[in-house]
Design a protein around this motif. Structure first.
Motif, PDB file in Angstrom:
ATOM      1  N   ILE A 174      18.732 -24.981   2.875  1.00 21.81           N
ATOM      2  CA  ILE A 174      17.262 -24.650   3.328  1.00 21.81           C
ATOM      3  C   ILE A 174      16.908 -23.434   3.059  1.00 21.81           C
ATOM      4  O   ILE A 174      18.108 -22.508   3.407  1.00 21.81           O
ATOM      5  CB  ILE A 174      17.176 -25.152   4.935  1.00 21.81           C
ATOM      6  CG1 ILE A 174      17.987 -24.267   5.692  1.00 21.81           C
ATOM      7  CG2 ILE A 174      17.473 -26.814   4.962  1.00 21.81           C
ATOM      8  CD1 ILE A 174      17.686 -24.894   7.221  1.00 21.81           C
ATOM      9  N   ARG A 175      15.969 -22.881   2.869  1.00 19.30           N
ATOM     10  CA  ARG A 175      15.486 -21.419   2.910  1.00 19.30           C
ATOM     11  C   ARG A 175      14.069 -21.267   3.140  1.00 19.30           C
ATOM     12  O   ARG A 175      13.208 -22.003   3.116  1.00 19.30           O
ATOM     13  CB  ARG A 175      15.565 -21.070   1.156  1.00 19.30           C
ATOM     14  CG  ARG A 175      15.533 -19.419   0.922  1.00 19.30           C
ATOM     15  CD  ARG A 175      15.784 -19.089  -0.395  1.00 19.30           C
ATOM     16  NE  ARG A 175      15.998 -17.663  -0.432  1.00 19.30           N
ATOM     17  CZ  ARG A 175      16.092 -16.884  -1.758  1.00 19.30           C
ATOM     18  NH1 ARG A 175      16.306 -17.664  -2.809  1.00 19.30           N
ATOM     19  NH2 ARG A 175      16.346 -15.753  -1.835  1.00 19.30           N
ATOM     20  N   LEU A 176      13.944 -20.125   4.176  1.00 16.15           N
ATOM     21  CA  LEU A 176      12.843 -19.877   4.825  1.00 16.15           C
ATOM     22  C   LEU A 176      11.657 -19.501   3.614  1.00 16.15           C
ATOM     23  O   LEU A 176      11.890 -18.852   2.679  1.00 16.15           O
ATOM     24  CB  LEU A 176      13.081 -18.579   5.630  1.00 16.15           C
ATOM     25  CG  LEU A 176      11.854 -18.383   6.442  1.00 16.15           C
ATOM     26  CD1 LEU A 176      11.758 -19.116   7.703  1.00 16.15           C
ATOM     27  CD2 LEU A 176      11.869 -16.689   7.134  1.00 16.15           C
ATOM     28  N   ARG A 177      10.315 -20.084   4.156  1.00 11.99           N
ATOM     29  CA  ARG A 177       9.438 -19.803   3.193  1.00 11.99           C
ATOM     30  C   ARG A 177       9.054 -18.282   3.456  1.00 11.99           C
ATOM     31  O   ARG A 177       8.616 -17.953   4.602  1.00 11.99           O
ATOM     32  CB  ARG A 177       8.260 -20.802   3.565  1.00 11.99           C
ATOM     33  CG  ARG A 177       8.535 -22.294   3.208  1.00 11.99           C
ATOM     34  CD  ARG A 177       7.463 -22.938   3.605  1.00 11.99           C
ATOM     35  NE  ARG A 177       7.857 -24.440   3.486  1.00 11.99           N
ATOM     36  CZ  ARG A 177       7.778 -25.287   2.478  1.00 11.99           C
ATOM     37  NH1 ARG A 177       7.431 -24.716   1.449  1.00 11.99           N
ATOM     38  NH2 ARG A 177       7.944 -26.379   2.561  1.00 11.99           N
ATOM     39  N   PRO A 178       8.769 -17.365   2.375  1.00 13.01           N
ATOM     40  CA  PRO A 178       8.664 -16.086   2.737  1.00 13.01           C
ATOM     41  C   PRO A 178       7.474 -15.719   3.438  1.00 13.01           C
ATOM     42  O   PRO A 178       7.386 -14.722   4.345  1.00 13.01           O
ATOM     43  CB  PRO A 178       8.449 -15.424   1.349  1.00 13.01           C
ATOM     44  CG  PRO A 178       9.391 -16.401   0.427  1.00 13.01           C
ATOM     45  CD  PRO A 178       9.132 -17.571   1.003  1.00 13.01           C
ATOM     46  N   ASP A 193      19.408 -12.581   8.325  1.00  7.67           N
ATOM     47  CA  ASP A 193      19.608 -14.241   8.165  1.00  7.67           C
ATOM     48  C   ASP A 193      19.821 -14.695   9.352  1.00  7.67           C
ATOM     49  O   ASP A 193      19.035 -15.872   9.716  1.00  7.67           O
ATOM     50  CB  ASP A 193      20.648 -14.710   7.336  1.00  7.67           C
ATOM     51  CG  ASP A 193      20.694 -14.058   5.739  1.00  7.67           C
ATOM     52  OD1 ASP A 193      19.493 -13.791   5.461  1.00  7.67           O
ATOM     53  OD2 ASP A 193      21.398 -14.383   5.042  1.00  7.67           O
ATOM     54  N   LEU A 194      20.453 -14.153  10.670  1.00 15.16           N
ATOM     55  CA  LEU A 194      20.758 -14.914  11.625  1.00 15.16           C
ATOM     56  C   LEU A 194      19.657 -14.841  12.711  1.00 15.16           C
ATOM     57  O   LEU A 194      19.670 -15.731  13.185  1.00 15.16           O
ATOM     58  CB  LEU A 194      22.142 -14.508  12.351  1.00 15.16           C
ATOM     59  CG  LEU A 194      23.349 -14.801  11.425  1.00 15.16           C
ATOM     60  CD1 LEU A 194      24.469 -14.057  12.037  1.00 15.16           C
ATOM     61  CD2 LEU A 194      23.671 -16.311  11.449  1.00 15.16           C
ATOM     62  N   THR A 195      18.831 -13.949  12.686  1.00 15.24           N
ATOM     63  CA  THR A 195      17.726 -13.965  13.404  1.00 15.24           C
ATOM     64  C   THR A 195      16.748 -14.855  12.899  1.00 15.24           C
ATOM     65  O   THR A 195      16.186 -15.583  13.685  1.00 15.24           O
ATOM     66  CB  THR A 195      17.139 -12.574  13.356  1.00 15.24           C
ATOM     67  OG1 THR A 195      18.049 -11.481  13.585  1.00 15.24           O
ATOM     68  CG2 THR A 195      15.807 -12.297  14.274  1.00 15.24           C
ATOM     69  N   VAL A 196      16.669 -15.048  11.737  1.00 17.30           N
ATOM     70  CA  VAL A 196      15.516 -16.123  11.101  1.00 17.30           C
ATOM     71  C   VAL A 196      16.162 -17.468  11.449  1.00 17.30           C
ATOM     72  O   VAL A 196      15.376 -18.242  11.929  1.00 17.30           O
ATOM     73  CB  VAL A 196      15.757 -15.925   9.477  1.00 17.30           C
ATOM     74  CG1 VAL A 196      15.145 -17.209   8.973  1.00 17.30           C
ATOM     75  CG2 VAL A 196      14.809 -14.924   9.236  1.00 17.30           C
ATOM     76  N   TRP A 248      17.592 -15.281   3.785  1.00 18.00           N
ATOM     77  CA  TRP A 248      17.315 -16.429   4.762  1.00 18.00           C
ATOM     78  C   TRP A 248      17.586 -17.758   4.007  1.00 18.00           C
ATOM     79  O   TRP A 248      16.767 -18.649   4.097  1.00 18.00           O
ATOM     80  CB  TRP A 248      15.733 -16.211   4.789  1.00 18.00           C
ATOM     81  CG  TRP A 248      15.275 -14.619   5.015  1.00 18.00           C
ATOM     82  CD1 TRP A 248      16.012 -13.922   5.898  1.00 18.00           C
ATOM     83  CD2 TRP A 248      14.130 -14.120   4.926  1.00 18.00           C
ATOM     84  NE1 TRP A 248      15.330 -12.704   6.101  1.00 18.00           N
ATOM     85  CE2 TRP A 248      14.285 -12.951   5.705  1.00 18.00           C
ATOM     86  CE3 TRP A 248      12.943 -14.316   4.112  1.00 18.00           C
ATOM     87  CZ2 TRP A 248      13.163 -11.855   5.603  1.00 18.00           C
ATOM     88  CZ3 TRP A 248      12.006 -13.410   4.191  1.00 18.00           C
ATOM     89  CH2 TRP A 248      12.132 -12.305   4.894  1.00 18.00           C
ATOM     90  N   ALA A 249      18.725 -18.026   3.546  1.00 19.40           N
ATOM     91  CA  ALA A 249      19.094 -19.400   3.032  1.00 19.40           C
ATOM     92  C   ALA A 249      20.405 -19.799   3.840  1.00 19.40           C
ATOM     93  O   ALA A 249      21.141 -18.857   4.045  1.00 19.40           O
ATOM     94  CB  ALA A 249      19.639 -19.122   1.586  1.00 19.40           C
ATOM     95  N   PHE A 250      20.270 -21.209   4.054  1.00 20.81           N
ATOM     96  CA  PHE A 250      21.420 -21.835   4.705  1.00 20.81           C
ATOM     97  C   PHE A 250      21.766 -23.070   4.212  1.00 20.81           C
ATOM     98  O   PHE A 250      20.857 -23.543   3.679  1.00 20.81           O
ATOM     99  CB  PHE A 250      20.917 -21.865   6.289  1.00 20.81           C
ATOM    100  CG  PHE A 250      20.219 -20.680   6.770  1.00 20.81           C
ATOM    101  CD1 PHE A 250      21.042 -19.607   7.504  1.00 20.81           C
ATOM    102  CD2 PHE A 250      19.001 -20.399   6.815  1.00 20.81           C
ATOM    103  CE1 PHE A 250      20.606 -18.495   7.932  1.00 20.81           C
ATOM    104  CE2 PHE A 250      18.354 -19.432   7.337  1.00 20.81           C
ATOM    105  CZ  PHE A 250      19.233 -18.374   8.085  1.00 20.81           C
ATOM    106  N   ARG A 300      25.890 -22.315  -3.113  1.00 18.76           N
ATOM    107  CA  ARG A 300      24.656 -22.289  -3.174  1.00 18.76           C
ATOM    108  C   ARG A 300      23.567 -21.477  -2.483  1.00 18.76           C
ATOM    109  O   ARG A 300      22.525 -21.035  -3.044  1.00 18.76           O
ATOM    110  CB  ARG A 300      24.138 -23.820  -3.115  1.00 18.76           C
ATOM    111  CG  ARG A 300      24.793 -24.961  -4.143  1.00 18.76           C
ATOM    112  CD  ARG A 300      24.259 -24.537  -5.403  1.00 18.76           C
ATOM    113  NE  ARG A 300      22.764 -25.097  -5.633  1.00 18.76           N
ATOM    114  CZ  ARG A 300      22.228 -25.958  -5.840  1.00 18.76           C
ATOM    115  NH1 ARG A 300      23.175 -26.976  -6.050  1.00 18.76           N
ATOM    116  NH2 ARG A 300      21.227 -26.123  -6.029  1.00 18.76           N
ATOM    117  N   ILE A 301      24.146 -20.871  -1.313  1.00 17.43           N
ATOM    118  CA  ILE A 301      23.403 -20.084  -0.495  1.00 17.43           C
ATOM    119  C   ILE A 301      23.939 -18.382  -0.855  1.00 17.43           C
ATOM    120  O   ILE A 301      23.323 -17.658  -0.203  1.00 17.43           O
ATOM    121  CB  ILE A 301      23.411 -20.564   0.981  1.00 17.43           C
ATOM    122  CG1 ILE A 301      24.841 -20.306   1.610  1.00 17.43           C
ATOM    123  CG2 ILE A 301      22.736 -21.766   1.316  1.00 17.43           C
ATOM    124  CD1 ILE A 301      24.857 -20.310   3.014  1.00 17.43           C
ATOM    125  N   ALA A 302      24.827 -18.270  -1.483  1.00 15.87           N
ATOM    126  CA  ALA A 302      25.240 -16.728  -1.555  1.00 15.87           C
ATOM    127  C   ALA A 302      24.639 -15.993  -2.172  1.00 15.87           C
ATOM    128  O   ALA A 302      24.002 -16.109  -3.163  1.00 15.87           O
ATOM    129  CB  ALA A 302      26.893 -16.942  -2.415  1.00 15.87           C
TER     130      ALA A 302
END
Length: 440
Positions: free
Chosen positions: A314-318, A336-339, A300-302, A294-296
């Protein structure tokens, strides 16, 4: 750019090499306690040199090394060469066999400021000191670090493939399931061509930052002691490295997930979700095993697993990404990992800043996805954040920006193994016409 030199490799003698699986070992920073104990029971396993034990570990390694050399357990090749190293492997759930092609040689130990060897992560001083002391006492390198150069023409692969027609030896299967094969190139003209190709390129250090910095620390100490006599050609200026082509399709980077062993301040699951909501869209799912799919490919999705059927994408709001105000480069901020580290660890959990996060005992880094779910279910962890892998392009962009990634961002797979090939930086072994012929 990068200066490389052939080496007269040290290897297990011909009889022992026929059972090389019994003598190789994982790298010092990935070997588990259980693996270590099994390997230590073999008195000739290379772990006794790479991760020595005792009151004086480095001294014990030095004593054992001299003993093995005197008894002929380890023998030095007569001629210098470039050692070709192929690793054949498969990934879970995939029947395709990959082959990562590369070669081992000595590379000049460049300071980071020289911008020839580029790093992508920080190191821990204690681990660097440990490696530097071991190198100082033994003057012996037991496992190659892993470096990446980029050659879109794949010029060197033709020479490596030819060498592999007559391998020196190979493992049946190493600790991670890979088959490792070693060959050597001793043709002077071909070796010089390897030198010429690398001389036009930078090298990204993929794996082995602590061992590389240990070599830097040792070189600086020897250079200071040499004073005006320093020439730059001394063998302790060089470091054993496994070099692979960053343009190859068989270079794999696996994801490293984040396991939260605790939630600061006694947060409940509901409170954690509430703190994530201002930054992320939170989508409930039914099956935790669907999370990687689902995140592939989604930035910014985890995946988030809290146990007891609580599964979320969960996915960061842009629009909130611009709030990320760490003092780093745009290339690092885009990761992604910084986010995850900024908006989850700092903003939602209050573990502020990269340095505090590096030292926080409440986080574990786990590569195995099912293990993450199992540890949450067992109550060993409160939450698992499932991540995508970092791409090679992202690694290159960050390195060329001069910055470093969050801790445990990359896991280049498979790892090189210890004991497959050793190299010496003792001056007495390099004062020969063989080495002089290849000096730049």
């Amino acid at each position: 750019m990068a200066e490389i030199q052939p080496i007269r490799g040290w290897r297990y003698n011909a009889e022992l090499s026929r059972q090389i699986d019994a003598y190789v070992s994982p790298l010092f920073d990935v070997v588990s306690v259980k693996q270590r104990e099994a390997l230590y029971r073999n008195p000739l396993n290379s772990i006794h040199l790479s991760v020595p034990r005792g009151q004086d570990p480095a001294g014990e390694a030095c004593r054992r090394l001299r003993e093995w050399q005197e008894q002929g357990i380890l023998r030095q090749d007569a001629l210098p060469g470039i050692y070709v190293y192929y690793q054949y492997f498969r990934l879970p759930g995939n029947s395709h066999e990959y082959c990562r092609k590369g070669f081992m040689a000595h590379i000049r130990a460049y300071d980071w400021a020289e911008n020839v060897v580029l790093r992508h992560e920080n190191t821990l001083p204690a681990a660097v000191n440990d490696r530097a002391e071991l190198l100082a006492r033994t003057e012996f390198q037991t496992s190659a670090t892993h470096g990446l150069y980029r050659d879109e023409e794949f010029e060197l692969e033709q020479y490596m493939d030819e060498a592999m027609l007559n391998p020196l030896y190979q493992t049946e299967e190493d600790y991670q399931g890979a088959r490792d094969v070693l060959a050597v190139i001793q043709d002077a003209g071909v070796i010089r061509r390897f030198q010429q190709v690398l001389a036009a390129r930078q090298v990204i250090l993929a794996d082995g930052h602590h061992r590389y910095e240990g070599s830097l620390a040792y070189r600086k100490a020897r250079q200071a002691a040499a004073g005006a006599a320093y020439s730059g050609q001394e063998t302790w200026n060089f470091h054993l490295m496994y070099l692979t082509n960053a343009a190859a399709d068989d270079l794999r980077i696996l994801p490293t997930h984040r396991l939260l062993l605790e939630l600061p301040g006694g947060l409940t699951n509901a409170e954690l979700l509430s703190r994530l909501a201002p930054y992320f869209t939170v989508l409930p799912l039914d099956d935790p095993y669907d999370l990687p799919e689902r995140i592939a490919g989604k930035p910014w999705a985890f995946g988030l697993y809290l146990g007891e059927g609580q599964v979320y994408k969960i996915r960061l709001r842009p629009e909130v990404h611009e709030l990320l105000d760490w003092d780093t480069t745009p290339e690092v901020k885009a990761l992604d990992l910084t986010v995850l580290h900024y908006f989850v660890l700092e903003k939602a959990l209050g573990v502020v800043g990269p340095e505090q996060q590096r030292q926080w005992s409440g986080i574990a880094y786990v590569r195995n996805f099912p293990e993450c779910l199992t540890r949450v279910d067992r109550g060993e962890a409160r939450a698992a954040f499932i991540t995508n892998e970092v791409t090679m392009e992202e690694v290159e962009r960050v390195c060329h920006s001069g910055a470093v990634m969050p801790p445990k961002s990359t896991f280049f797979y498979p790892k090189t193994i210890g004991g497959f090939l050793f190299s010496s930086i003792r001056e007495a072994e390099a004062n020969t016409s063989f080495y002089a012929a290849f000096r730049v």
